[in-house]
Design a protein around this motif. Structure first.
Motif, mmCIF file in Angstrom:
data_model
loop_
_atom_site.group_PDB
_atom_site.id
_atom_site.type_symbol
_atom_site.label_atom_id
_atom_site.label_comp_id
_atom_site.label_asym_id
_atom_site.label_seq_id
_atom_site.Cartn_x
_atom_site.Cartn_y
_atom_site.Cartn_z
ATOM 1 N N ASP A 1 0.704 4.272 0.519
ATOM 2 C CA ASP A 1 1.810 5.454 0.658
ATOM 3 C C ASP A 1 1.139 6.338 1.564
ATOM 4 N N LEU A 2 1.830 6.742 2.710
ATOM 5 C CA LEU A 2 1.382 7.774 3.732
ATOM 6 C C LEU A 2 1.200 9.100 3.016
ATOM 7 N N HIS B 1 1.143 13.249 2.797
ATOM 8 C CA HIS B 1 1.521 14.612 3.482
ATOM 9 C C HIS B 1 2.508 14.155 4.519
ATOM 10 N N PHE B 2 3.254 13.192 4.201
ATOM 11 C CA PHE B 2 4.558 12.859 5.082
ATOM 12 C C PHE B 2 5.688 13.638 5.380
ATOM 13 N N LYS B 3 5.791 14.019 4.273
ATOM 14 C CA LYS B 3 7.147 15.152 4.182
ATOM 15 C C LYS B 3 6.756 16.592 5.191
ATOM 16 N N ASN C 1 7.260 15.492 8.675
ATOM 17 C CA ASN C 1 8.743 15.551 9.020
ATOM 18 C C ASN C 1 9.336 16.894 9.036
ATOM 19 N N HIS D 1 11.841 14.949 12.210
ATOM 20 C CA HIS D 1 12.066 13.461 11.834
ATOM 21 C C HIS D 1 11.619 12.258 12.722
ATOM 22 N N ASP E 1 9.128 9.311 12.481
ATOM 23 C CA ASP E 1 9.573 7.817 12.564
ATOM 24 C C ASP E 1 8.304 7.519 13.563
ATOM 25 N N ARG F 1 7.314 -2.968 5.301
ATOM 26 C CA ARG F 1 7.653 -1.797 4.764
ATOM 27 C C ARG F 1 8.495 -2.097 3.595
ATOM 28 N N GLY G 1 10.816 3.960 2.788
ATOM 29 C CA GLY G 1 10.425 5.297 3.260
ATOM 30 C C GLY G 1 9.033 5.129 3.955
ATOM 31 N N GLU G 2 8.073 5.950 3.323
ATOM 32 C CA GLU G 2 6.781 5.822 3.777
ATOM 33 C C GLU G 2 5.636 5.125 3.064
ATOM 34 N N LYS H 1 -3.515 9.030 -5.299
ATOM 35 C CA LYS H 1 -2.656 10.396 -4.861
ATOM 36 C C LYS H 1 -3.399 11.405 -5.767
ATOM 37 N N ARG I 1 -5.609 11.981 -2.519
ATOM 38 C CA ARG I 1 -5.291 11.186 -1.335
ATOM 39 C C ARG I 1 -6.330 10.511 -0.398
#
Ligand SMILES: Nc1nc2c(ncn2[C@@H]2O[C@H](COP(=O)(O)OP(=O)(O)OP(=O)(O)O)[C@@H](O)[C@H]2O)c(=O)[nH]1
Length: 338
Positions: free
Chosen positions: A215-216, A218-220, A223, A228, A232, A254, A257-258, A328, A332
């Motif tokens: 799971d990536l 700090h992806f939010k 974004n 976005h 992507d 995949r 999501g991430e 996490k 992380r």
């Protein structure tokens, strides 16, 4: 969900069942007629095929080998047709059934096997036809023969072309349904059958495989701060990184999501940790996705190994997921494997 039962594709099942209904009705009708006309051997074969078709109608969805029954049915069906056209007492119009051979073969068996069966039975029908009409000059003219042969060839070519186009469309739909459109990686639906096969093989051979749940991080933030599209692009770049680092026998996917899932065959815990660390470090060392707040997109990874962490696939997925969330909660950008 992970059980792999051999089933006919719905289109073939529908064609077969439609044909079986006509076979049952037709065999009863013609069997009865032939009893009344005293053509007993043909009547007996027709009634037997009718009963077999009735049984197959219900058995086909339960059979572990439906393709085999399909072939048996078709050979029996066409052989009965051959017997009917070879029986001197049968009606002269019985030959019209022969024109169904290419269509039925291709619809039920596909392009290649359909073509082989159609050619074999059409050749047999032609031999029987010419044997039966060789002494009828009006049917042995070039024009009469050309009519019959050309009509059979056109039907053969049309059904072959139809099946070719149908198979291509089916392959394209299959690829669309099992590929993630953003990253081009296999999606969750694609991983499940491969996971079931790998699991069955490992159980048989006593080998190991590992599941890496990723799971990536700090992806939010990425974004939210960079849009976005930047998110992507990071997903696509991570997919590229996975492809570049993994062997052809490994399967990245995949998951949604991430979240990503990697299936690594024939590896123990140490091997899985090595691969996971390589991926983690590779992402960390790219400046691919730096958020404005200074955080960088990294990856947290949880590992589960078969059979050490569980024998059932759902247990392995759960364990890998639990370890991912341990990674996490521990801060992380790390791998948790036990
Ligand atoms: N750009 C983009 N974003 C996606 C896609 N799928 C999911 N997301 C976003 O990914 C983000 C995931 O957020 P979180 O689950 O909080 O994950 P995070 O920010 O990485 O937090 P941690 O995992 O705890 O580090 C959400 O903002 C989703 O909208 C996608 O296909 N493209």
């Amino acid at each position: 969900m992970f059980n792999q039962k051999s089933t006919l594709d719905p289109q073939r099942l529908l064609v077969l069942r439609t044909l079986l209904v006509f076979t049952i009705g037709g065999c009863l009708f013609f069997g009865g007629m032939n009893i009344a006309r005293g053509v007993y051997p043909l009547a007996a074969v027709e009634l037997a095929i009718g009963l077999f078709s009735l049984w197959l109608f219900f058995w086909i969805t339960r059979s572990p080998a439906p393709e085999r029954w399909l072939l048996i049915y078709l050979v029996l069906f066409f052989s009965t047709m051959m017997l009917a056209i070879a029986t001197p007492a049968a009606s002269a119009t019985v030959f019209v059934w022969v024109f169904l051979i290419p269509l039925i073969s291709h619809l039920l068996l596909g392009r290649k096997r359909g073509l082989i069966i159609a050619v074999v039975f059409l050749a047999l029908s032609a031999a029987i036809y010419f044997y039966r009409v060789h002494d009828q000059p009006q049917l042995m003219t070039a024009l009469a023969i050309a009519n019959v042969v050309l009509c059979a060839l056109v039907l053969m070519a049309l059904s072959f072309a139809y099946e070719h186009a149908r198979e291509k469309t089916e392959q394209q739909l299959q690829a669309l349904a099992t590929t993630d459109s953003l990253t081009g990686l296999p999606n969750r639906a694609a991983l499940q059958p491969v996971l079931a096969r790998t699991h069955a093989q490992a159980a048989r051979d006593g080998t190991r495989f590992a599941l890496l749940s990723m799971d990536l991080d700090h992806f939010k933030a990425l974004n939210d701060q960079q849009g976005h599209e930047a998110g992507d692009r990071a997903l696509v770049a991570f997919a590229e990184l996975l492809r570049a680092r993994l062997r052809a026998s490994d399967m990245p996917c995949r998951w949604g999501g991430e979240e990503f899932q990697v299936l690594v065959s024939g590896t123990d815990r140490d091997g899985a940790v090595r691969i996971a660390e390589e991926i983690r470090e590779a992402l960390e060392s790219t400046s691919l996705a730096q958020t404005e707040a200074g955080a960088q997109v990294t990856v947290s990874i949880g590992i589960a190994v078969y059979p050490d962490d569980g024998r059932a696939i759902p247990d392995l997925l759960l364990t890998a997921d639990r370890r991912l969330y341990q990674a996490k909660s521990r801060g992380r950008n790390q791998v948790v494997a036990s």
